[in-house]
Write an enzyme that holds these catalytic residues in place. Structure first.
Site, PDB file in Angstrom:
ATOM      1  N   ARG A   4       0.831  -1.213   0.000  1.00  0.00           N
ATOM      2  CA  ARG A   4       0.000   0.000   0.000  1.00  0.00           C
ATOM      3  C   ARG A   4       0.868   1.267   0.000  1.00  0.00           C
ATOM      4  O   ARG A   4       0.549   2.257  -0.661  1.00  0.00           O
ATOM      5  CB  ARG A   4      -0.955  -0.021   1.199  1.00  0.00           C
ATOM      6  CG  ARG A   4      -2.032   1.045   1.110  1.00  0.00           C
ATOM      7  CD  ARG A   4      -3.110   0.866   2.138  1.00  0.00           C
ATOM      8  NE  ARG A   4      -2.621   1.049   3.497  1.00  0.00           N
ATOM      9  CZ  ARG A   4      -3.383   0.991   4.580  1.00  0.00           C
ATOM     10  NH1 ARG A   4      -4.671   0.729   4.446  1.00  0.00           N
ATOM     11  NH2 ARG A   4      -2.886   1.164   5.783  1.00  0.00           N
ATOM     12  N   LYS A  36      -2.658   6.625   1.610  1.00  0.00           N
ATOM     13  CA  LYS A  36      -2.548   7.003   3.027  1.00  0.00           C
ATOM     14  C   LYS A  36      -1.538   8.136   3.170  1.00  0.00           C
ATOM     15  O   LYS A  36      -0.347   7.900   3.392  1.00  0.00           O
ATOM     16  CB  LYS A  36      -2.151   5.768   3.856  1.00  0.00           C
ATOM     17  CG  LYS A  36      -2.545   5.917   5.320  1.00  0.00           C
ATOM     18  CD  LYS A  36      -2.555   4.581   6.018  1.00  0.00           C
ATOM     19  CE  LYS A  36      -2.848   4.713   7.494  1.00  0.00           C
ATOM     20  NZ  LYS A  36      -4.234   5.096   7.785  1.00  0.00           N
ATOM     21  N   GLU A  83     -16.392   6.491   4.071  1.00  0.00           N
ATOM     22  CA  GLU A  83     -15.752   5.857   5.221  1.00  0.00           C
ATOM     23  C   GLU A  83     -15.740   6.821   6.402  1.00  0.00           C
ATOM     24  O   GLU A  83     -16.083   7.999   6.271  1.00  0.00           O
ATOM     25  CB  GLU A  83     -14.343   5.391   4.878  1.00  0.00           C
ATOM     26  CG  GLU A  83     -13.355   6.480   4.537  1.00  0.00           C
ATOM     27  CD  GLU A  83     -11.957   5.926   4.268  1.00  0.00           C
ATOM     28  OE1 GLU A  83     -11.558   4.933   4.895  1.00  0.00           O
ATOM     29  OE2 GLU A  83     -11.255   6.506   3.425  1.00  0.00           O
TER      30      GLU A  83
HETATM   31  C1  COI Z   1      -4.506   3.036  11.477  1.00  0.00           C
HETATM   32  O1  COI Z   1      -5.558   2.429  11.707  1.00  0.00           O
HETATM   33  O2  COI Z   1      -3.407   2.482  11.536  1.00  0.00           O
HETATM   34  C2  COI Z   1      -4.516   4.432  11.110  1.00  0.00           C
HETATM   35  O3  COI Z   1      -3.578   4.851  10.489  1.00  0.00           O
HETATM   36  C3  COI Z   1      -5.660   5.270  11.506  1.00  0.00           C
HETATM   37  C4  COI Z   1      -5.332   6.451  12.335  1.00  0.00           C
HETATM   38  C5  COI Z   1      -4.760   6.199  13.672  1.00  0.00           C
HETATM   39  C6  COI Z   1      -4.719   7.557  11.586  1.00  0.00           C
END
Ligand code: COI
Length: 337
Positions: A80, A183, A219
C-alpha cells in the site's frame, strides 16, 4: 520488560528506545540505522513541510499465546505504501526493505511489547517523507523513510464498546478523483476540523459520504465502514476515494471463511437504517461497533449502545484470535519477528 501499566494503555504516543531510519539519495536507499533521538533534523525547504509530500502506514505486532512476537500482514502495508509513493511521486520503499525495517524496529523495542493477555499490542508507524529542499512545486530529490513503534491499547476507551457517529455534510475528506485511496497526511489534515466539531458535539467518530452527490457512504475519518445486513451479509462501500484498509480486507476474507456473503458495492446512505450491525474497522480501531448515526436532525439506531452485535463479535474474536495466535493462521498473515 518496561514498567508499564499495560492494561490501562490507550492509543497515545510513547517514546521507545529507538526508531529505524533510511535515506534515499541518487536513486539508492541507505542500509537503515537505529536512531535513539525521536527527532529529525531536516532542511527548512523539505518538500514534506511545504507541499505535503509524505505518506504513512499503520500496522501492529502482537505477543502471541506461544510467547513469540508476530507482525500482522506487513507485506500488505508495504504494497500500500508503494501505491501512496507512486501517487505522490516519492521514491518507493521496496516491500522486502519495508518488512525488514518493521522487524528491526519491533525487535529493537521488544521490551515495550505488551504481554499476551493484556489486550495490548505494538503499533507500528512507518513514515515516508520528501526531505530534499524544493521551493518550486516538484518532487524532492531526497527521501527519508522511518519506522517508529509504541505499545497501544484500544483506540476508543472501552475497547469493543459501541460509539456514536456523526455524518459530515459540510466538509469533504477526499474528492472523487483525489487522494482518498492513498494514506497521506493531507487526508487526515483535511478531516481535523470536522473531527473537532464532531467531538465538541459529543461524537467520537465522523462518517463521510461521497463528495459529489452526498448519497453514498464512503468511510469514517480514520477507518472503513462495514454494515451487516439482517440476513448476515458483510457489506462495505466500493469507492475510489476510500482507503483500501488491510483490516477490512482481512475481515472480508474471514467473513467469507465463515460462510458469509460479502458485498463490495456502492452503499446508499439510506440503507443504513436497514443494517442489523454497523462498525468501523482499521488497524487502530480494529472492529468498533457503531450504535447510532446522526445526520442533521435524524438519528438512526444501528446497534445496542451497551454491547457488540453477534456477527461483529464473531469477526472481532476471529481476527484477534489469529493475531494473538489462538486460532490457526490459515492465510499466512502473521510474520514472526
Ligand atoms: C490506522 O488504523 O493504523 C490508522 O492509520 C488510523 C489512524 C490512527 C490515523
Amino acid at each position: 520488560m518496561q514498567n508499564i501499566d499495560w492494561a490501562s494503555l490507550g492509543f497515545s504516543y510513547m517514546d521507545t528506545h529507538c526508531h529505524i531510519r533510511y535515506v534515499w539519495r541518487d536513486g539508492v536507499w541507505s542500509e537503515g540505522e537505529l536512531v535513539k533521538e525521536p527527532y529529525l533534523k531536516m532542511h527548512i525547504a523539505a518538500s514534506c513541510l511545504h507541499y505535503g509530500q509524505e505518506a504513512f502506514e499503520g500496522l501492529k505486532a502482537f505477543r502471541c499465546k506461544d510467547g513469540k512476537v508476530r507482525i500482522f500482514r506487513p507485506h500488505a502495508n508495504g504494497e500500500r505504501l508503494i501505491g501512496s509513493a507512486r501517487r505522490t511521486c516519492m521514491a518507493p520503499v521496496p516491500v522486502d526493505m519495508f518488512v525488514d525495517a518493521v522487524k528491526r524496529a519491533v525487535k529493537a523495542n521488544e521490551d515495550f511489547m505488551p504481554p499476551y493477555g493484556t489486550g495490548g499490542s505494538m503499533y507500528i508507524r512507518p513514515l515516508l517523507l520528501g526531505t530534499g529542499p524544493q521551493i518550486g512545486v516538484a518532487p524532492a530529490n531526497e527521501y527519508t523513510f522511518l519506522v517508529m513503534v509504541m505499545p497501544v491499547g484500544p483506540y476508543y476507551k472501552g475497547g469493543l464498546k459501541p460509539v456514536r457517529a456523526l455524518v459530515v455534510d459540510e466538509y469533504d475528506r477526499a474528492a472523487p478523483h483525489g487522494t482518498g485511496d492513498i494514506k497521506i497526511g493531507g487526508n487526515y489534515a483535511a478531516s481535523l476540523y470536522a473531527h473537532e466539531e464532531a467531538k465538541r458535539a459529543g461524537y467520537p467518530v465522523e462518517l463521510y459520504l461521497d463528495a459529489k452527490t452526498r448519497t453514498f457512504i464512503e468511510e469514517f475519518a480514520t477507518s472503513n465502514f462495514i454494515g451487516i445486513t439482517k440476513d448476515g451479509t458483510y457489506v462495505t462501500p466500493d469507492s475510489h476515494s476510500v482507503l483500501p484498509s488491510v483490516t477490512n480486507d482481512t475481515l472480508k476474507q474471514i467473513a467469507a471463511d465463515l460462510g458469509m456473503k460479502v458485498e463490495v458495492r456502492p452503499v446508499p446512505f439510506d440503507e443504513v437504517k436497514e443494517f442489523a450491525e454497523v462498525a468501523a474497522c482499521g488497524t487502530a480501531v480494529v472492529v468498533t461497533p457503531i450504535c447510532e448515526i446522526t445526520r442533521g436532525d435524524t438519528v438512526i439506531t444501528t446497534g445496542d449502545p451497551d454491547g457488540c452485535g453477534p456477527v461483529l463479535q464473531k469477526l472481532y474474536d476471529t481476527v484477534q484470535g489469529i493475531q494473538y495466535g489462538r486460532l490457526p493462521d490459515t492465510h499466512g498473515w502473521c510474520v514472526e519477528v
